[in-house]
Design a protein around this motif. Structure first.
Motif, PDB file in Angstrom:
ATOM      1  N   GLY A 186       0.812  -1.211   0.000  1.00 36.25           N
ATOM      2  CA  GLY A 186       0.000   0.000   0.000  1.00 36.25           C
ATOM      3  C   GLY A 186       0.842   1.256   0.000  1.00 36.25           C
ATOM      4  O   GLY A 186       1.920   1.307   0.603  1.00 36.25           O
ATOM      5  N   LEU A 187       0.355   2.286  -0.681  1.00 45.08           N
ATOM      6  CA  LEU A 187       1.018   3.590  -0.716  1.00 45.08           C
ATOM      7  C   LEU A 187      -0.021   4.672  -0.430  1.00 45.08           C
ATOM      8  O   LEU A 187      -1.104   4.680  -1.027  1.00 45.08           O
ATOM      9  CB  LEU A 187       1.665   3.819  -2.085  1.00 45.08           C
ATOM     10  N   LEU A 188       0.312   5.562   0.482  1.00 45.49           N
ATOM     11  CA  LEU A 188      -0.518   6.714   0.817  1.00 45.49           C
ATOM     12  C   LEU A 188       0.153   7.958   0.268  1.00 45.49           C
ATOM     13  O   LEU A 188       1.361   8.150   0.460  1.00 45.49           O
ATOM     14  CB  LEU A 188      -0.701   6.827   2.329  1.00 45.49           C
ATOM     15  N   SER A 189      -0.595   8.810  -0.436  1.00 50.75           N
ATOM     16  CA  SER A 189       0.013   9.992  -1.052  1.00 50.75           C
ATOM     17  C   SER A 189      -0.934  11.185  -0.967  1.00 50.75           C
ATOM     18  O   SER A 189      -2.163  11.029  -0.976  1.00 50.75           O
ATOM     19  CB  SER A 189       0.354   9.726  -2.518  1.00 50.75           C
ATOM     20  N   GLU A 190      -0.345  12.364  -0.900  1.00 54.30           N
ATOM     21  CA  GLU A 190      -1.131  13.601  -0.920  1.00 54.30           C
ATOM     22  C   GLU A 190      -1.404  13.968  -2.369  1.00 54.30           C
ATOM     23  O   GLU A 190      -0.837  14.918  -2.925  1.00 54.30           O
ATOM     24  CB  GLU A 190      -0.399  14.717  -0.178  1.00 54.30           C
ATOM     25  N   THR A 191      -2.288  13.231  -2.984  1.00 51.59           N
ATOM     26  CA  THR A 191      -2.667  13.431  -4.380  1.00 51.59           C
ATOM     27  C   THR A 191      -4.176  13.252  -4.510  1.00 51.59           C
ATOM     28  O   THR A 191      -4.783  12.543  -3.713  1.00 51.59           O
ATOM     29  CB  THR A 191      -1.965  12.402  -5.297  1.00 51.59           C
ATOM     30  N   PRO A 192      -4.792  13.878  -5.524  1.00 48.25           N
ATOM     31  CA  PRO A 192      -6.224  13.666  -5.727  1.00 48.25           C
ATOM     32  C   PRO A 192      -6.490  12.225  -6.149  1.00 48.25           C
ATOM     33  O   PRO A 192      -5.653  11.591  -6.793  1.00 48.25           O
ATOM     34  CB  PRO A 192      -6.575  14.655  -6.841  1.00 48.25           C
ATOM     35  N   PRO A 193      -7.644  11.674  -5.798  1.00 50.62           N
ATOM     36  CA  PRO A 193      -7.949  10.284  -6.146  1.00 50.62           C
ATOM     37  C   PRO A 193      -7.963  10.053  -7.651  1.00 50.62           C
ATOM     38  O   PRO A 193      -8.211  10.971  -8.449  1.00 50.62           O
ATOM     39  CB  PRO A 193      -9.342  10.063  -5.549  1.00 50.62           C
ATOM     40  N   ALA A 194      -7.712   8.800  -8.038  1.00 46.74           N
ATOM     41  CA  ALA A 194      -7.702   8.441  -9.453  1.00 46.74           C
ATOM     42  C   ALA A 194      -9.087   8.520 -10.064  1.00 46.74           C
ATOM     43  O   ALA A 194      -9.227   8.748 -11.266  1.00 46.74           O
ATOM     44  CB  ALA A 194      -7.141   7.030  -9.617  1.00 46.74           C
ATOM     45  N   ALA A 195     -10.120   8.334  -9.252  1.00 42.38           N
ATOM     46  CA  ALA A 195     -11.501   8.364  -9.732  1.00 42.38           C
ATOM     47  C   ALA A 195     -12.397   8.771  -8.573  1.00 42.38           C
ATOM     48  O   ALA A 195     -11.956   8.816  -7.420  1.00 42.38           O
ATOM     49  CB  ALA A 195     -11.903   6.995 -10.280  1.00 42.38           C
ATOM     50  N   HIS A 196     -13.663   9.059  -8.874  1.00 43.64           N
ATOM     51  CA  HIS A 196     -14.570   9.504  -7.805  1.00 43.64           C
ATOM     52  C   HIS A 196     -15.132   8.333  -7.013  1.00 43.64           C
ATOM     53  O   HIS A 196     -15.785   8.532  -5.992  1.00 43.64           O
ATOM     54  CB  HIS A 196     -15.697  10.356  -8.375  1.00 43.64           C
ATOM     55  N   GLU A 197     -14.906   7.095  -7.480  1.00 49.85           N
ATOM     56  CA  GLU A 197     -15.288   5.893  -6.747  1.00 49.85           C
ATOM     57  C   GLU A 197     -14.089   4.957  -6.653  1.00 49.85           C
ATOM     58  O   GLU A 197     -13.129   5.080  -7.413  1.00 49.85           O
ATOM     59  CB  GLU A 197     -16.440   5.175  -7.467  1.00 49.85           C
ATOM     60  N   LEU A 198     -14.151   4.019  -5.722  1.00 51.94           N
ATOM     61  CA  LEU A 198     -13.091   3.027  -5.618  1.00 51.94           C
ATOM     62  C   LEU A 198     -13.082   2.141  -6.864  1.00 51.94           C
ATOM     63  O   LEU A 198     -14.137   1.811  -7.409  1.00 51.94           O
ATOM     64  CB  LEU A 198     -13.283   2.148  -4.381  1.00 51.94           C
ATOM     65  N   ILE A 199     -11.879   1.761  -7.298  1.00 53.60           N
ATOM     66  CA  ILE A 199     -11.722   0.848  -8.424  1.00 53.60           C
ATOM     67  C   ILE A 199     -10.956  -0.384  -7.946  1.00 53.60           C
ATOM     68  O   ILE A 199      -9.814  -0.281  -7.497  1.00 53.60           O
ATOM     69  CB  ILE A 199     -10.959   1.496  -9.593  1.00 53.60           C
ATOM     70  N   TYR A 200     -11.607  -1.543  -8.016  1.00 55.36           N
ATOM     71  CA  TYR A 200     -10.972  -2.830  -7.743  1.00 55.36           C
ATOM     72  C   TYR A 200     -10.601  -3.440  -9.083  1.00 55.36           C
ATOM     73  O   TYR A 200     -11.481  -3.703  -9.918  1.00 55.36           O
ATOM     74  CB  TYR A 200     -11.934  -3.758  -7.005  1.00 55.36           C
ATOM     75  N   ALA A 201      -9.307  -3.658  -9.324  1.00 55.33           N
ATOM     76  CA  ALA A 201      -8.837  -4.079 -10.642  1.00 55.33           C
ATOM     77  C   ALA A 201      -8.162  -5.440 -10.588  1.00 55.33           C
ATOM     78  O   ALA A 201      -7.307  -5.691  -9.730  1.00 55.33           O
ATOM     79  CB  ALA A 201      -7.873  -3.039 -11.203  1.00 55.33           C
TER      80      ALA A 201
END
Length: 389
Positions: A186-201
Motif C-alpha cells: 500500500g502507498l498513501l500519497s497527498e494526491t487527488p484520487p484516481a476516480a470519484h469511486e473506488l476501483i478494484y482491478a
C-alpha cells in the motif's frame, strides 16, 4: 482499581465500546499497550458501511465524519480493462462513507476525553484471571510496576496478537484459518484520487485498488508475493506497477507524488470460536480477520461492538443473562457471512500463482456473470454496503 467492564485494546473497537458503554451509564476502563500517538499513527481502512456510520452517530462521534466524509453510491470493478460499475445505492438503497480509520480513532479519542473516559496507555496486559468466575481480574504492567484491574466483565478488543483470545483455554477454542499466498503493498500519497469511486482491478500482473481518504489524500494497493520487501519498492516503481494494472484511461490521468507511507500487509481469513467464554468477550481482530478486499475488517469489529454493548446494557439494566449467552452465536452469524464475502471478492480479483487453467476460466466466468446478471450485482452490492445487524 475496580470497574464494571475492563476493555483490553484502545483501537477504534475498544474506544467505541467504551464510549457506548459510558453513554449507557456503564463504568469502564480501557487498557492499551501502545502510546496514544502510536495508535493514532496507524494507517488503516477508509470505507464505512451504513451500519458503522449509524453506530458512530449513536455514539455521538459522527459530527466530523458527516462534515468531512464522502458518501459513495457506487463502486467499480475492472477485469483486464473491462469495466463494471456497481450502483450500490440504486441496488440497495444505501451507500458507503469514505472516512479513514485514523480519523475515526481521532474522533473517538476526542469523545472519550470530553466525557472523562479512562484510557490507560502503555499498559501491557500479561494475565486475565478468573474469567469463569463473577469477578475477573486483569493484570498489567505499566512503568515497570504491576497493576490489577478488578471487573465484572472483560472485553478483548486487542487484535490478533493480543492476550484476550489466548485466555480462553485451547481445548475450548476452535480456530479456522486461510492464509493467502500474497500480500497488499500500500502507498498513501497527498494526491487527488484516481476516480470519484473506488476501483478494484484484476490483471495478469495481479490485483490493484484505487481508493481515497479525501479529495487530496489517496490510498493505492498492488498485490505482491509474500517474498517482497517494502524497502525494495520506490514510489516510482509502485506508480509504474499500478498504472499497468488499472484501466488505461485512469492510468493516463493518474496524479502521482511522494509516498507518505508504504507498507505490505499479508492476507488471511481467520475466525476463532466461541467469541465468549465465561466473563470474557472477544470483539474485532481478537476473534476474526478478513482480507481487506471489500473493506470489512473495521466494519465487522463495529458490528461486534454493536452486539456487545447491547448485551452488556441488557445485563446491567434488566439482569438479562440470556443476552450474555447469545452474544457469541449472534456475532458469529454475521462474522461468517462477512468472511464469505471477503473470501469471494479475494478469489474473484486476485492472481493465485497455483491456480489451474480451469480455476482461471471459472474466475473469468464469475466476472462475466456479474456483467450479465443484475441479481449477481445486487448480491455484491448488498454485501458491500453491509449486511444488517
Amino acid at each position: 482499581m475496580k470497574t464494571q467492564v475492563a476493555i483490553i485494546g484502545g483501537g477504534p473497537a475498544g474506544l467505541l465500546l467504551s464510549q457506548l458503554l459510558d453513554l449507557h451509564g456503564i463504568d469502564n476502563i480501557v487498557l492499551e499497550r501502545r502510546t496514544r500517538d502510536y495508535v493514532l499513527g496507524r494507517i488503516r481502512a477508509g470505507v464505512l458501511e451504513q451500519g458503522s456510520v449509524d453506530l458512530l452517530r449513536a455514539a455521538d462521534v459522527g459530527e466530523r465524519m458527516d462534515r468531512e466524509g464522502q458518501v459513495h453510491d457506487g463502486v467499480e470493478l475492472s477485469w483486464h480493462d473491462e469495466r463494471l460499475q456497481i450502483p450500490i445505492k440504486d441496488l440497495t438503497g444505501r451507500g458507503v462513507m469514505i472516512y479513514g480509520q485514523t480519523e475515526v480513532t481521532h474522533d473517538l479519542y476526542d469523545a472519550r476525553d470530553a466525557r472523562g473516559g479512562a484510557v490507560i496507555h502503555e499498559a501491557d496486559v500479561f494475565a486475565i484471571d478468573g474469567i469463569e468466575s463473577d469477578s475477573p481480574v486483569v493484570r498489567y504492567l505499566k512503568d515497570g510496576q504491576e497493576h490489577t484491574l478488578e471487573c465484572d466483565f472483560v472485553a478483548g478488543c486487542d487484535g490478533f496478537h493480543g492476550p484476550a483470545r489466548k485466555a480462553i483455554p485451547a481445548a475450548q477454542r476452535r480456530e479456522f484459518i486461510r492464509e493467502y499466498p500474497f500480500g497488499w503493498l500500500g502507498l498513501l500519497s497527498e494526491t487527488p484520487p484516481a476516480a470519484h469511486e473506488l476501483i478494484y482491478a484484476s490483471h495478469d500482473r495481479g490485483f490493484a485498488l484505487c481508493s481515497m481518504r479525501s479529495d487530496v489524500l489517496s490510498r493505492y494497493y498492488v498485490q505482491v508475493p509474500l517474498t517482497e520487501k517494502v524497502e525494495d519498492w520506490s514510489a516510482d516503481r509502485f506508480w509504474d506497477e499500478l498504472k499497468m494494472r488499472i484501466p488505461e484511461d485512469v492510468a493516463a490521468h493518474l496524479v502521482t507524488g511522494p509516498a507518505i507511507e508504504m507498507s505490505i500487509a499479508p492476507l488471511r481469513s481467520f475466525v476463532s470460536e466461541p467469541m465468549r467464554y465465561g466473563r470474557l468477550f472477544l470483539a474485532g481482530d481478537a476473534a476474526h480477520i478478513v482480507p481487506p478486499t471489500g473493506a470489512k475488517g473495521l466494519n465487522l469489529a463495529f458490528s461486534d461492538v454493536y452486539y456487545l454493548h447491547r448485551t452488556l446494557d441488557a445485563f446491567y439494566s434488566t439482569n438479562d443473562t440470556d443476552a450474555l449467552d447469545a452474544y457469541s452465536d449472534l456475532a458469529l452469524a454475521r462474522v461468517w457471512k462477512c468472511e464469505r464475502f471477503s473470501w469471494w471478492m479475494t478469489n474473484l480479483l486476485h492472481d493465485f500463482p497455483d491456480r489451474s487453467d480451469f480455476e482461471r476460466r471459472m474466475q473469468k466466468t464469475e466476472f462475466e456473470y456479474l456483467l450479465q446478471s443484475e441479481t449477481a450485482r445486487k448480491s455484491l452490492a448488498e454485501n458491500y454496503v453491509g449486511l444488517p445487524y
